[in-house]
Design an enzyme around this catalytic site. Structure first.
Site, PDB file in Angstrom:
ATOM      1  N   ARG A 102      48.966  38.322  26.737  1.00 17.66           N
ATOM      2  CA  ARG A 102      50.187  38.084  25.946  1.00 17.66           C
ATOM      3  C   ARG A 102      51.203  37.478  26.905  1.00 17.66           C
ATOM      4  NH1 ARG A 102      53.410  41.799  21.662  1.00 17.66           N
ATOM      5  NH2 ARG A 102      51.726  40.905  20.436  1.00 17.66           N
ATOM      6  N   HIS A 129      49.967  33.313  17.401  1.00 22.99           N
ATOM      7  CA  HIS A 129      49.568  34.733  17.409  1.00 22.99           C
ATOM      8  C   HIS A 129      48.276  34.847  16.587  1.00 22.99           C
ATOM      9  CE1 HIS A 129      49.747  38.896  17.970  1.00 22.99           C
ATOM     10  NE2 HIS A 129      50.791  39.230  17.263  1.00 22.99           N
ATOM     11  N   GLN A 132      46.680  38.247  15.185  1.00 22.95           N
ATOM     12  CA  GLN A 132      47.435  38.835  14.073  1.00 22.95           C
ATOM     13  C   GLN A 132      46.981  38.242  12.740  1.00 22.95           C
ATOM     14  OE1 GLN A 132      50.229  41.172  14.052  1.00 22.95           O
ATOM     15  NE2 GLN A 132      49.695  41.103  11.891  1.00 22.95           N
ATOM     16  N   ASP A 223      58.818  37.115   9.343  1.00 29.49           N
ATOM     17  CA  ASP A 223      58.740  37.626  10.708  1.00 29.49           C
ATOM     18  C   ASP A 223      60.171  37.730  11.231  1.00 29.49           C
ATOM     19  OD1 ASP A 223      57.788  38.405  13.203  1.00 29.49           O
ATOM     20  OD2 ASP A 223      57.359  36.361  13.878  1.00 29.49           O
ATOM     21  N   CYS A 263      53.981  41.062  10.316  1.00 30.85           N
ATOM     22  CA  CYS A 263      53.198  41.429  11.516  1.00 30.85           C
ATOM     23  C   CYS A 263      53.772  42.662  12.201  1.00 30.85           C
ATOM     24  CB  CYS A 263      53.116  40.243  12.472  1.00 30.85           C
ATOM     25  SG  CYS A 263      54.710  39.750  13.173  1.00 30.85           S
ATOM     26  N   ARG A 291      44.584  45.226  12.616  1.00 32.23           N
ATOM     27  CA  ARG A 291      44.576  44.631  13.960  1.00 32.23           C
ATOM     28  C   ARG A 291      43.395  45.192  14.754  1.00 32.23           C
ATOM     29  NH1 ARG A 291      49.194  42.684  16.270  1.00 32.23           N
ATOM     30  NH2 ARG A 291      47.719  42.099  17.918  1.00 32.23           N
TER      31      ARG A 291
HETATM   32  N1  NVA Z   1      57.425  36.277  16.477  1.00 33.96           N
HETATM   33  C1  NVA Z   1      57.407  37.574  17.093  1.00 33.96           C
HETATM   34  C2  NVA Z   1      56.131  38.281  16.793  1.00 33.96           C
HETATM   35  C3  NVA Z   1      56.029  39.675  17.352  1.00 33.96           C
HETATM   36  C4  NVA Z   1      54.697  40.309  17.103  1.00 33.96           C
HETATM   37  C5  NVA Z   1      57.585  37.426  18.594  1.00 33.96           C
HETATM   38  O1  NVA Z   1      57.010  36.497  19.173  1.00 33.96           O
HETATM   39  O2  NVA Z   1      58.335  38.201  19.182  1.00 33.96           O
HETATM   40  N1   CP Z   2      52.435  42.434  15.617  1.00 29.92           N
HETATM   41  C1   CP Z   2      52.332  42.655  16.939  1.00 29.92           C
HETATM   42  O1   CP Z   2      51.707  41.869  17.675  1.00 29.92           O
HETATM   43  O2   CP Z   2      52.923  43.789  17.387  1.00 29.92           O
HETATM   44  P1   CP Z   2      53.196  44.233  18.890  1.00 29.92           P
HETATM   45  O3   CP Z   2      54.237  43.289  19.456  1.00 29.92           O
HETATM   46  O4   CP Z   2      53.659  45.639  18.797  1.00 29.92           O
HETATM   47  O5   CP Z   2      51.906  44.111  19.668  1.00 29.92           O
END
Ligand code: NVA
Ligand code: CP
Length: 307
Positions: A102, A129, A132, A223, A263, A291
């Site tokens: 990540r 992502h 997800q 989101d 998500c 997930r």
């Molecule tokens: N768009 C959000 C998704 C979190 C799972 C982010 O990148 O923070």
């Molecule tokens: N939706 C998602 O990826 O959640 P986290 O940021 O908690 O991993």
């Protein structure tokens, strides 16, 4: 050997195959059977951003498959002190069987993958992502929303919007994305999706009117307005996203049996109202659970395609 970096790297059949494995594994674990498909194997999980779901689901998923997962925060590894990605990739991939990352830039995960001896999974970047969306599609299947569904994504043209573009354009369904002006999806990613759509028959509508997107939708999703790394823009975004909250009035425009996906984490009173998030149309916790199952499918599929 294959990596899981974007949904665009996979055919519709391959994505369906991964989900078939995921559904089988979900059934197995529901019956108390753990198939040990990753027995004695290790997954390194590199996190440069926070996480609840991604960390827990990958770690538990590996345990259920008989393997082991290592949580590596960039704050505590030499990566965070400037060791090059290409060196980190060559070291870690000699020791583990799979890597999940990540991070911020998609190009960083691509660089890591190009130096890795083992499959690399994208656990979220600024651009995409994909894991997800596998869980989201699994949830749509479980809710009976795969017969030419109309999906409405209302909000920021971010990593989630981009991943919805990839999923819709691969699977061939209708997707309406409504963002405020200035927060549209990336043009190159949209271009790729439109190319895919020519083959799959997907219909992609890019809008600035959330109500138009929500109209007659089978699935409504949104989101956060400020993704990780955009904390400084939070105040400005709250002003710019006025009118983009998925609330009860917005859900009324969708079909009466529409489902709501998110998500998570969700910010109540911003991109979604408390009422919608807690309504019977909301399947966000089923989605979150998926997930775990979807990613086990991805892990097993990648492991069996290592050649
Ligand atoms: N768009 C959000 C998704 C979190 C799972 C982010 O990148 O923070
Ligand atoms: N939706 C998602 O990826 O959640 P986290 O940021 O908690 O991993």
């Amino acid at each position: 050997m294959r990596h899981f970096l974007t949904l665009n790297d996979f055919s519709k059949e391959e994505l369906e195959n991964i989900l078939d494995i995921a559904f089988d594994l979900k059934k197995e674990i529901g019956n108390g059977i753990s198939s040990q498909k990753m027995k004695d194997k290790s997954l390194a999980m590199i996190f440069e951003k926070s996480s609840t779901r991604t960390r827990v689901s990958f770690e538990v998923g590996m345990t259920q498959l008989g393997g082991h997962a290592l949580f590596l925060s960039s704050r505590d590894t030499q990566l965070g002190r400037g060791e090059p990605i290409k060196d980190t990739a060559r070291v870690i991939s000699r020791m583990v069987d799979m890597v999940m990352i990540r991070t911020f830039k998609q190009s960083d995960i691509e660089e890591f993958a190009s130096y890795s001896r083992v499959p690399v999974i994208n656990g979220l970047t600024d651009e995409f992502h994909p894991v997800q969306l596998m869980a989201d599609y699994m949830t749509m299947i479980e809710c009976g929303k795969i017969d030419n569904p109309k999906v409405a994504y209302i909000g920021d043209g971010n990593n989630m919007a981009h991943s919805w573009l990839m999923l819709a354009s691969k699977m061939g369904f209708e997707l309406s994305i409504a963002t405020p002006k200035g927060y549209e999806v990336d043009e190159d990613i949209l271009g790729t999706a439109l190319e895919n759509a020519k083959i799959s028959g997907a219909k992609i509508n890019i809008l600035n009117d959330p109500k138009q997107a929500a109209k007659d939708a089978d699935v409504v999703t949104t989101d956060t307005w400020a993704s990780m790394g955009q904390e400084d823009e939070k105040k400005q975004r709250e002003l710019d996203f006025k009118g983009f909250q998925v609330d009860t009035d917005m859900m009324r425009l969708a079909k009466s049996d529409a489902i709501f996906l998110h998500c998570l984490p969700a910010y109540r009173g911003q991109e979604v109202s408390e009422e919608v998030l807690e309504s019977s149309q909301s399947v966000v916790f089923e989605e979150a659970e998926n997930r775990l199952h979807a990613q086990k499918g991805i892990i097993v599929w990648l492991d069996t395609h290592r050649g």
